[in-house]
Design a protein around this motif. Structure first.
Motif, short mmCIF file in Angstrom:
data_model
loop_
_atom_site.label_atom_id
_atom_site.label_comp_id
_atom_site.label_asym_id
_atom_site.label_seq_id
_atom_site.Cartn_x
_atom_site.Cartn_y
_atom_site.Cartn_z
N LEU A 1 -39.02 -57.95 -25.68
CA LEU A 1 -38.41 -58.22 -24.33
C LEU A 1 -38.93 -56.96 -23.47
O LEU A 1 -39.31 -57.12 -22.35
CB LEU A 1 -36.79 -57.73 -24.62
CG LEU A 1 -36.31 -57.95 -23.16
CD1 LEU A 1 -36.35 -59.22 -22.37
CD2 LEU A 1 -34.65 -57.62 -23.24
N LEU A 2 -39.23 -55.88 -24.14
CA LEU A 2 -39.84 -54.78 -23.21
C LEU A 2 -41.30 -55.13 -22.99
O LEU A 2 -41.65 -54.87 -21.71
CB LEU A 2 -40.12 -53.71 -24.36
CG LEU A 2 -40.66 -52.30 -23.62
CD1 LEU A 2 -40.03 -51.93 -22.38
CD2 LEU A 2 -40.80 -51.15 -24.73
N ALA A 3 -42.04 -55.92 -23.55
CA ALA A 3 -43.46 -56.32 -23.08
C ALA A 3 -43.11 -57.11 -21.92
O ALA A 3 -43.90 -57.25 -20.98
CB ALA A 3 -44.18 -57.01 -24.29
N PHE A 4 -42.00 -58.07 -21.91
CA PHE A 4 -41.99 -59.11 -21.03
C PHE A 4 -41.29 -58.41 -19.56
O PHE A 4 -42.01 -58.82 -18.50
CB PHE A 4 -40.95 -60.10 -21.29
CG PHE A 4 -40.55 -61.10 -20.36
CD1 PHE A 4 -41.44 -62.15 -19.97
CD2 PHE A 4 -39.43 -60.90 -19.56
CE1 PHE A 4 -41.20 -63.00 -18.87
CE2 PHE A 4 -39.21 -61.99 -18.48
CZ PHE A 4 -40.25 -62.95 -18.40
N ILE A 5 -40.50 -57.62 -19.91
CA ILE A 5 -39.69 -56.95 -18.51
C ILE A 5 -40.80 -55.97 -17.92
O ILE A 5 -40.75 -55.88 -16.77
CB ILE A 5 -38.33 -56.39 -18.67
CG1 ILE A 5 -38.36 -55.16 -19.63
CG2 ILE A 5 -37.35 -57.48 -19.24
CD1 ILE A 5 -37.15 -54.32 -19.83
N ALA A 6 -41.61 -55.42 -18.81
CA ALA A 6 -42.54 -54.43 -18.35
C ALA A 6 -43.75 -55.32 -17.40
O ALA A 6 -43.90 -54.64 -16.16
CB ALA A 6 -43.03 -53.54 -19.29
N SER A 7 -44.04 -56.45 -17.58
CA SER A 7 -44.83 -57.15 -17.03
C SER A 7 -44.23 -57.70 -15.72
O SER A 7 -44.93 -58.27 -14.84
CB SER A 7 -45.64 -58.27 -17.75
OG SER A 7 -44.62 -59.20 -18.37
#
Length: 169
Positions: free
Chosen positions: A123-129
């Protein structure tokens, strides 16, 4: 609540070291009068890990300080499932430091911890992008459990604690 105060063992685990390296995050122990946890700070994102001794799980939260929103690892799994984000690679359990970190139900927690962290990682990778937690704030559990959203506003105490941490960097 009684918090586990030997979580420092987690700082030496391959699991957390890999996560920290991937996000170039700073790991810190956070101790206040009513909580004890490890914080992994990356830009405006904070991953908080704690164990409340009487409970049968480890708490993992992902907070986005720029939007004032947070999500638990369980809810991160729900969001990832809802929008078809695959789980990150399961972290390796190549040493005993994870099992030493947990006081109660340690073997169950040692098995669940890396998988829970993987959902937060995904989720962190997704929301950071996508520019932050607001990009997934509209996603809710399917009925009949959709009365409580996955993403929630941070409590005032969380905001204060994370701001103190950020200013100490």
């Amino acid at each position: 609540m009684i918090y586990n105060r030997q979580l420092e063992y987690l700082l030496t685990s391959r699991c957390l070291q890999d996560f920290s390296a991937r996000y170039q995050s700073v790991a810190r122990i956070c101790e206040t009068k009513d909580r004890y946890s490890i914080l992994l700070v990356h830009d405006s994102y904070v991953v908080e890990l704690s164990e409340i001794i009487i409970d049968n799980y480890v708490e993992i939260w992902l907070s986005d300080m720029s939007s004032g929103l947070w999500v638990s690892s369980t809810d991160a799994r729900g969001i990832c499932s809802a929008i078809n984000i695959p789980a990150a690679i399961v972290c390796k359990l190549d040493d005993i430091s994870i099992e030493r970190a947990f006081i109660s139900f340690h073997s169950e927690k040692a098995v669940a911890f890396p998988l829970d962290l993987c959902w937060v990682d995904s989720l962190l990778a997704f929301i950071a992008s996508k520019g932050g937690m607001r990009s997934v704030a509209h996603i809710a559990p399917p009925p009949p459990f959709n009365d409580r959203p996955y993403v929630r506003p941070m409590a005032h105490s969380q905001v204060q604690m994370y701001q103190l941490l950020r200013s100490a960097r």
